[in-house]
Design a protein around this motif. Structure first.
Motif, PDB file in Angstrom:
ATOM      1  N   ILE A   1       0.835  -1.208   0.000  1.00 34.53           N
ATOM      2  CA  ILE A   1       0.000   0.000   0.000  1.00 34.53           C
ATOM      3  C   ILE A   1       0.870   1.258   0.000  1.00 34.53           C
ATOM      4  N   GLU A   2       1.960   1.236   0.768  1.00 33.98           N
ATOM      5  CA  GLU A   2       2.835   2.407   0.881  1.00 33.98           C
ATOM      6  C   GLU A   2       3.726   2.603  -0.336  1.00 33.98           C
ATOM      7  N   ASN A   3       3.960   1.542  -1.104  1.00 37.83           N
ATOM      8  CA  ASN A   3       4.882   1.613  -2.234  1.00 37.83           C
ATOM      9  C   ASN A   3       4.153   1.346  -3.540  1.00 37.83           C
ATOM     10  N   LYS A   4       3.536   2.378  -4.053  1.00 42.33           N
ATOM     11  CA  LYS A   4       2.816   2.252  -5.320  1.00 42.33           C
ATOM     12  C   LYS A   4       3.815   2.453  -6.464  1.00 42.33           C
ATOM     13  N   ASN A   5       4.762   1.520  -6.536  1.00 47.33           N
ATOM     14  CA  ASN A   5       5.815   1.542  -7.544  1.00 47.33           C
ATOM     15  C   ASN A   5       6.139   0.091  -7.917  1.00 47.33           C
ATOM     16  N   ILE A   6       7.236  -0.107  -8.611  1.00 44.35           N
ATOM     17  CA  ILE A   6       7.569  -1.460  -9.077  1.00 44.35           C
ATOM     18  C   ILE A   6       7.792  -2.423  -7.905  1.00 44.35           C
ATOM     19  N   TYR A   7       8.355  -1.933  -6.799  1.00 41.58           N
ATOM     20  CA  TYR A   7       8.575  -2.801  -5.642  1.00 41.58           C
ATOM     21  C   TYR A   7       7.251  -3.257  -5.044  1.00 41.58           C
ATOM     22  N   GLY A   8       6.289  -2.346  -4.999  1.00 37.82           N
ATOM     23  CA  GLY A   8       4.963  -2.707  -4.516  1.00 37.82           C
ATOM     24  C   GLY A   8       4.295  -3.729  -5.420  1.00 37.82           C
ATOM     25  N   THR A   9       4.421  -3.533  -6.733  1.00 34.00           N
ATOM     26  CA  THR A   9       3.814  -4.459  -7.693  1.00 34.00           C
ATOM     27  C   THR A   9       4.449  -5.842  -7.600  1.00 34.00           C
ATOM     28  N   LEU A  10       5.783  -5.889  -7.540  1.00 38.67           N
ATOM     29  CA  LEU A  10       6.467  -7.185  -7.439  1.00 38.67           C
ATOM     30  C   LEU A  10       6.112  -7.894  -6.136  1.00 38.67           C
ATOM     31  N   SER A  11       6.033  -7.132  -5.057  1.00 33.20           N
ATOM     32  CA  SER A  11       5.623  -7.720  -3.773  1.00 33.20           C
ATOM     33  C   SER A  11       4.207  -8.263  -3.876  1.00 33.20           C
ATOM     34  N   SER A  12       3.362  -7.536  -4.566  1.00 36.27           N
ATOM     35  CA  SER A  12       1.975  -7.951  -4.757  1.00 36.27           C
ATOM     36  C   SER A  12       1.901  -9.278  -5.517  1.00 36.27           C
ATOM     37  N   LEU A  13       2.734  -9.416  -6.543  1.00 34.72           N
ATOM     38  CA  LEU A  13       2.778 -10.670  -7.310  1.00 34.72           C
ATOM     39  C   LEU A  13       3.202 -11.842  -6.420  1.00 34.72           C
ATOM     40  N   PHE A  14       4.221 -11.605  -5.589  1.00 29.19           N
ATOM     41  CA  PHE A  14       4.688 -12.659  -4.680  1.00 29.19           C
ATOM     42  C   PHE A  14       3.621 -13.011  -3.651  1.00 29.19           C
ATOM     43  N   LEU A  15       2.973 -11.988  -3.112  1.00 25.23           N
ATOM     44  CA  LEU A  15       1.936 -12.216  -2.100  1.00 25.23           C
ATOM     45  C   LEU A  15       0.743 -12.961  -2.700  1.00 25.23           C
ATOM     46  N   ALA A  16       0.355 -12.578  -3.910  1.00 23.41           N
ATOM     47  CA  ALA A  16      -0.752 -13.267  -4.598  1.00 23.41           C
ATOM     48  C   ALA A  16      -0.413 -14.740  -4.807  1.00 23.41           C
ATOM     49  N   LYS A  17       0.841 -15.008  -5.149  1.00 18.14           N
ATOM     50  CA  LYS A  17       1.280 -16.404  -5.330  1.00 18.14           C
ATOM     51  C   LYS A  17       1.103 -17.185  -4.027  1.00 18.14           C
ATOM     52  N   GLU A  18       1.452 -16.543  -2.929  1.00 17.59           N
ATOM     53  CA  GLU A  18       1.300 -17.176  -1.612  1.00 17.59           C
ATOM     54  C   GLU A  18      -0.169 -17.465  -1.317  1.00 17.59           C
ATOM     55  N   TYR A  19      -1.031 -16.496  -1.630  1.00 15.55           N
ATOM     56  CA  TYR A  19      -2.468 -16.690  -1.431  1.00 15.55           C
ATOM     57  C   TYR A  19      -2.987 -17.849  -2.298  1.00 15.55           C
ATOM     58  N   ILE A  20      -2.506 -17.934  -3.527  1.00 19.87           N
ATOM     59  CA  ILE A  20      -2.934 -19.014  -4.428  1.00 19.87           C
ATOM     60  C   ILE A  20      -2.511 -20.369  -3.858  1.00 19.87           C
ATOM     61  N   LEU A  21      -1.284 -20.447  -3.352  1.00 17.85           N
ATOM     62  CA  LEU A  21      -0.804 -21.703  -2.754  1.00 17.85           C
ATOM     63  C   LEU A  21      -1.639 -22.101  -1.545  1.00 17.85           C
ATOM     64  N   ASP A  22      -2.169 -21.102  -0.836  1.00 10.67           N
ATOM     65  CA  ASP A  22      -3.045 -21.364   0.311  1.00 10.67           C
ATOM     66  C   ASP A  22      -4.504 -21.520  -0.116  1.00 10.67           C
ATOM     67  N   ASN A  23      -4.730 -21.547  -1.431  1.00 10.98           N
ATOM     68  CA  ASN A  23      -6.071 -21.699  -2.026  1.00 10.98           C
ATOM     69  C   ASN A  23      -7.021 -20.560  -1.632  1.00 10.98           C
ATOM     70  N   ASN A  24      -6.440 -19.382  -1.442  1.00 14.35           N
ATOM     71  CA  ASN A  24      -7.234 -18.196  -1.137  1.00 14.35           C
ATOM     72  C   ASN A  24      -7.271 -17.326  -2.398  1.00 14.35           C
ATOM     73  N   LEU A  25      -8.021 -17.812  -3.399  1.00 17.67           N
ATOM     74  CA  LEU A  25      -8.011 -17.202  -4.725  1.00 17.67           C
ATOM     75  C   LEU A  25      -8.621 -15.802  -4.741  1.00 17.67           C
ATOM     76  N   ASP A  26      -9.646 -15.584  -3.939  1.00 12.87           N
ATOM     77  CA  ASP A  26     -10.272 -14.252  -3.907  1.00 12.87           C
ATOM     78  C   ASP A  26      -9.286 -13.188  -3.434  1.00 12.87           C
ATOM     79  N   LYS A  27      -8.543 -13.510  -2.366  1.00 11.81           N
ATOM     80  CA  LYS A  27      -7.562 -12.547  -1.844  1.00 11.81           C
ATOM     81  C   LYS A  27      -6.458 -12.299  -2.868  1.00 11.81           C
ATOM     82  N   ALA A  28      -6.045 -13.357  -3.545  1.00  6.89           N
ATOM     83  CA  ALA A  28      -5.002 -13.214  -4.570  1.00  6.89           C
ATOM     84  C   ALA A  28      -5.482 -12.300  -5.688  1.00  6.89           C
ATOM     85  N   PHE A  29      -6.726 -12.494  -6.121  1.00  5.90           N
ATOM     86  CA  PHE A  29      -7.281 -11.678  -7.201  1.00  5.90           C
ATOM     87  C   PHE A  29      -7.373 -10.213  -6.780  1.00  5.90           C
ATOM     88  N   ILE A  30      -7.860  -9.962  -5.572  1.00  6.24           N
ATOM     89  CA  ILE A  30      -7.973  -8.583  -5.067  1.00  6.24           C
ATOM     90  C   ILE A  30      -6.598  -7.930  -5.015  1.00  6.24           C
TER      91      ILE A  30
END
Length: 197
Positions: A71-100
């Motif tokens: 949220i604090e880093n609306k730049n490439i670092y924030g986006t890359l972190s978001s991709l990694f976090l979404a991957k983690e959510y997908i592995l935990d089968n939390n697809l809605d959170k990953a999509f958001i």
């Protein structure tokens, strides 16, 4: 005559000293004002690396810290972190959170290729949720021709899931036509050959 020569040398020396002084001052000025910006970038990069380590270590209690960083880093670092976090959510089968997570990053990401990666991941999530129409709508938003092979490949998968074999084959053939990698072409051929069996 000798006195004139001495005066000229003195004036020349003064000019040389003045030039050296100005050059040193200019270098000092540039270094002084450039440093804080570099420090800020380095600190963001360091925090990004720490965030990725936390995600990779699967410290679930730190997910709120990671979300805060994004949220604090609306730049490439924030986006890359978001991709990694979404991957983690997908592995935990939390697809809605990953999509958001991916959708939020899409709103502030400026780099077009990064936007397309986010859209592809979002489409794959919708496919996993059996929301194929939603996935198709997301894929239609990718207009860059350099992504056409990947987009058509995924469309072929969606058509196949919907039992529309003719459209699946057409999409995969189109994907193969635009594909540069021989290994990827072979994988697409395998999909097409499965239809014929």
């Amino acid at each position: 005559m000798h006195l004139n020569k001495m005066k000229k040398l003195t004036i020349l020396n003064k000019k040389t000293y003045l030039m050296i002084f100005l050059l040193v001052f200019l270098i000092f000025f540039v270094v002084l004002f450039k440093k804080p910006k570099e420090k800020k970038i380095n600190s963001q990069e360091f925090r990004y690396e720490e965030i990725i380590k936390k995600i990779n270590a699967k410290k679930n209690q730190d997910l709120s810290t990671i979300e805060k960083f994004i949220i604090e880093n609306k730049n490439i670092y924030g986006t890359l972190s978001s991709l990694f976090l979404a991957k983690e959510y997908i592995l935990d089968n939390n697809l809605d959170k990953a999509f958001i997570q991916l959708n939020n990053s899409l709103k502030y990401t400026k780099e077009e290729n990064l936007k397309n990666i986010l859209k592809l991941r979002m489409a794959r999530i919708k496919i996993q949720q059996n929301k194929n129409q939603d996935a198709m709508k997301i894929l239609e938003k990718i207009k860059d021709d350099s992504w056409i092979s990947i987009v058509e490949n995924i469309k072929g998968d969606i058509f196949m899931k919907n039992k529309d074999i003719k459209k699946a084959k057409l999409a995969w053939e189109k994907s193969k036509y635009f594909q540069q990698s021989n290994a990827s072409k072979e994988m697409i051929n395998m999909k097409i050959n499965q239809i014929k069996k």
